[in-house]
Design a protein around this motif. Sequence first.
Motif, PDB file in Angstrom:
ATOM      1  N   ALA A 242       0.814  -1.219   0.000  1.00 19.88           N
ATOM      2  CA  ALA A 242       0.000   0.000   0.000  1.00 19.88           C
ATOM      3  C   ALA A 242       0.841   1.260   0.000  1.00 19.88           C
ATOM      4  N   GLY A 243       2.031   1.232   0.519  1.00 17.29           N
ATOM      5  CA  GLY A 243       2.872   2.429   0.540  1.00 17.29           C
ATOM      6  C   GLY A 243       2.646   3.256   1.795  1.00 17.29           C
ATOM      7  N   ARG A 244       3.616   4.100   2.090  1.00 19.97           N
ATOM      8  CA  ARG A 244       3.598   4.856   3.352  1.00 19.97           C
ATOM      9  C   ARG A 244       2.584   5.985   3.369  1.00 19.97           C
ATOM     10  N   TYR A 245       2.224   6.498   2.212  1.00 24.56           N
ATOM     11  CA  TYR A 245       1.473   7.741   2.175  1.00 24.56           C
ATOM     12  C   TYR A 245       0.003   7.571   1.808  1.00 24.56           C
ATOM     13  N   VAL A 246      -0.495   6.345   1.846  1.00 26.01           N
ATOM     14  CA  VAL A 246      -1.907   6.128   1.564  1.00 26.01           C
ATOM     15  C   VAL A 246      -2.757   6.885   2.589  1.00 26.01           C
ATOM     16  N   GLY A 247      -3.693   7.652   2.120  1.00 22.36           N
ATOM     17  CA  GLY A 247      -4.580   8.387   3.020  1.00 22.36           C
ATOM     18  C   GLY A 247      -4.008   9.697   3.520  1.00 22.36           C
ATOM     19  N   ALA A 248      -2.825  10.104   3.034  1.00 20.95           N
ATOM     20  CA  ALA A 248      -2.239  11.371   3.489  1.00 20.95           C
ATOM     21  C   ALA A 248      -3.117  12.558   3.115  1.00 20.95           C
ATOM     22  N   TRP A 249      -3.919  12.390   2.061  1.00 15.83           N
ATOM     23  CA  TRP A 249      -4.813  13.475   1.644  1.00 15.83           C
ATOM     24  C   TRP A 249      -5.803  13.851   2.745  1.00 15.83           C
ATOM     25  N   ALA A 250      -6.135  12.890   3.618  1.00 14.35           N
ATOM     26  CA  ALA A 250      -7.079  13.182   4.700  1.00 14.35           C
ATOM     27  C   ALA A 250      -6.497  14.188   5.689  1.00 14.35           C
ATOM     28  N   GLN A 251      -5.167  14.310   5.725  1.00 13.94           N
ATOM     29  CA  GLN A 251      -4.493  15.328   6.546  1.00 13.94           C
ATOM     30  C   GLN A 251      -4.129  16.556   5.710  1.00 13.94           C
ATOM     31  N   GLY A 252      -4.658  16.623   4.506  1.00 13.38           N
ATOM     32  CA  GLY A 252      -4.451  17.796   3.666  1.00 13.38           C
ATOM     33  C   GLY A 252      -3.131  17.828   2.941  1.00 13.38           C
ATOM     34  N   MET A 253      -2.471  16.668   2.760  1.00 15.31           N
ATOM     35  CA  MET A 253      -1.155  16.651   2.153  1.00 15.31           C
ATOM     36  C   MET A 253      -1.113  15.726   0.940  1.00 15.31           C
ATOM     37  N   LEU A 254      -0.375  16.154  -0.051  1.00  7.59           N
ATOM     38  CA  LEU A 254      -0.017  15.324  -1.191  1.00  7.59           C
ATOM     39  C   LEU A 254       1.452  14.960  -1.007  1.00  7.59           C
ATOM     40  N   MET A 255       1.701  13.681  -0.748  1.00  6.21           N
ATOM     41  CA  MET A 255       3.049  13.208  -0.457  1.00  6.21           C
ATOM     42  C   MET A 255       3.662  12.607  -1.715  1.00  6.21           C
ATOM     43  N   ALA A 256       4.888  12.998  -2.004  1.00  6.55           N
ATOM     44  CA  ALA A 256       5.584  12.512  -3.192  1.00  6.55           C
ATOM     45  C   ALA A 256       6.945  11.975  -2.791  1.00  6.55           C
ATOM     46  N   ASP A 257       7.289  10.806  -3.307  1.00  3.14           N
ATOM     47  CA  ASP A 257       8.594  10.197  -3.062  1.00  3.14           C
ATOM     48  C   ASP A 257       9.153   9.766  -4.405  1.00  3.14           C
ATOM     49  N   LYS A 258       9.940  10.639  -5.010  1.00  2.00           N
ATOM     50  CA  LYS A 258      10.499  10.410  -6.339  1.00  2.00           C
ATOM     51  C   LYS A 258       9.393  10.116  -7.356  1.00  2.00           C
ATOM     52  N   MET A 259       8.307  10.873  -7.262  1.00  2.00           N
ATOM     53  CA  MET A 259       7.169  10.727  -8.165  1.00  2.00           C
ATOM     54  C   MET A 259       7.441  11.477  -9.472  1.00  2.00           C
ATOM     55  N   ARG A 260       7.053  10.877 -10.588  1.00  2.00           N
ATOM     56  CA  ARG A 260       7.156  11.568 -11.871  1.00  2.00           C
ATOM     57  C   ARG A 260       6.339  12.857 -11.820  1.00  2.00           C
ATOM     58  N   LEU A 261       6.880  13.927 -12.369  1.00  2.00           N
ATOM     59  CA  LEU A 261       6.168  15.202 -12.343  1.00  2.00           C
ATOM     60  C   LEU A 261       4.818  15.090 -13.035  1.00  2.00           C
ATOM     61  N   ALA A 262       4.741  14.336 -14.128  1.00  2.00           N
ATOM     62  CA  ALA A 262       3.469  14.171 -14.827  1.00  2.00           C
ATOM     63  C   ALA A 262       2.427  13.526 -13.923  1.00  2.00           C
ATOM     64  N   ASP A 263       2.845  12.530 -13.138  1.00  2.00           N
ATOM     65  CA  ASP A 263       1.919  11.870 -12.217  1.00  2.00           C
ATOM     66  C   ASP A 263       1.552  12.810 -11.060  1.00  2.00           C
ATOM     67  N   PHE A 264       2.528  13.567 -10.601  1.00  2.00           N
ATOM     68  CA  PHE A 264       2.273  14.532  -9.529  1.00  2.00           C
ATOM     69  C   PHE A 264       1.250  15.571  -9.981  1.00  2.00           C
ATOM     70  N   VAL A 265       1.413  16.079 -11.186  1.00  2.00           N
ATOM     71  CA  VAL A 265       0.493  17.083 -11.723  1.00  2.00           C
ATOM     72  C   VAL A 265      -0.916  16.510 -11.857  1.00  2.00           C
ATOM     73  N   ALA A 266      -1.007  15.258 -12.282  1.00  2.00           N
ATOM     74  CA  ALA A 266      -2.324  14.629 -12.415  1.00  2.00           C
ATOM     75  C   ALA A 266      -3.030  14.549 -11.064  1.00  2.00           C
ATOM     76  N   GLU A 267      -2.280  14.254  -9.996  1.00  2.00           N
ATOM     77  CA  GLU A 267      -2.873  14.215  -8.666  1.00  2.00           C
ATOM     78  C   GLU A 267      -3.249  15.613  -8.191  1.00  2.00           C
ATOM     79  N   LEU A 268      -2.352  16.566  -8.385  1.00  2.00           N
ATOM     80  CA  LEU A 268      -2.618  17.932  -7.936  1.00  2.00           C
ATOM     81  C   LEU A 268      -3.843  18.509  -8.624  1.00  2.00           C
TER      82      LEU A 268
END
Length: 325
Positions: A242-268
């Motif tokens: 599942a990864g360390r950051y599952v559900g981090a959005w519930a605390q208002g955070m988008l957590m990235a760990d060497k995430m592709r910028l394209a994937d990061f932008v899609a989430e943002l």
Amino acid sequence: MRSLRREPPLNPDVLEEAAEWLMRLSDNGLSDNERAEWERWKVSSPERDRAWSRAQLLQSKLGGLPSSLAMSALDRPSNPERRAALGKLALLLAVIPAGWGSWKLVESGRWSSDYRTAVGQRRELTLADGSRITLNTDTAMDVLFDGQQRLIHLREGEILVQTAPDTASVPRPFLVITRQGRMQALGTRFTVRELGPRTQLAVLEGAVKVELAENRQTEPLIVNAGQRTDFSSQTFGALTAAGRYVGAWAQGMLMADKMRLADFVAELARYRRGFVRCDPAIADLRVSGAFPISDTQRTLNMLVQTYPVLATGHLNGYWVTLSPA
């Protein structure tokens, strides 16, 4: 009729020009000279011709300009409300024909779900049995508790569920259903996201039993704490960590760990009204850190300050393009 979906994206400046003309025409206040200018604008380039075709399609679908935008057309060009309305209209032109239905829903205010969040909003609920649910951005769900079950119908979006023991004399199962299947909580905390034709499930505590909606011959899948999977109505995906950051959005955070910028932008982009585009030249740039989803502009500023990225805004900030610095 040509297919708008297959055409390359239109320049946001051209879309804003088309939105401006559409608003001005809705007021029926063009002089002869202005009308001649509009006619010249329409034929001055293929892109402007395409943009105006979308404007005409929008008018035909909606039966005219939406009332809130039509009122804004009467305001002075510098009026902030008019500028915001112009940006919304330009966005509709960008996604026509799919986008007009969403606008009608927003305009009418007719929401059929029991609970809903807007883009960028999160909401925490405590249900009648004491279970807690957090709704992520742009999410809709129904709740049905009766003598046989505790049922959550996730229509769209993403939720974080923390179940509570049932206090009924005969304990009822806690179920979450999507179009793809049914999930039964086995004393647990988990996230569910409906994403296109598939549902994503990640279990943080306990376990969840999953049954497919259209393939009852396949044995149910048990997903344990620390695992995640996705599934369609017919097949299960692989079980992974599942990864360390599952559900981090519930605390208002988008957590990235060497995430592709394209994937990061899609989430943002999920948390921001409008469009965020990533230049393919920097799509593979790796991003790490903790970024606030409640202030997407701050997150964009953090990217620009930390990485070789340039953020260019159009349409009063509704359209942002990330390109190499």
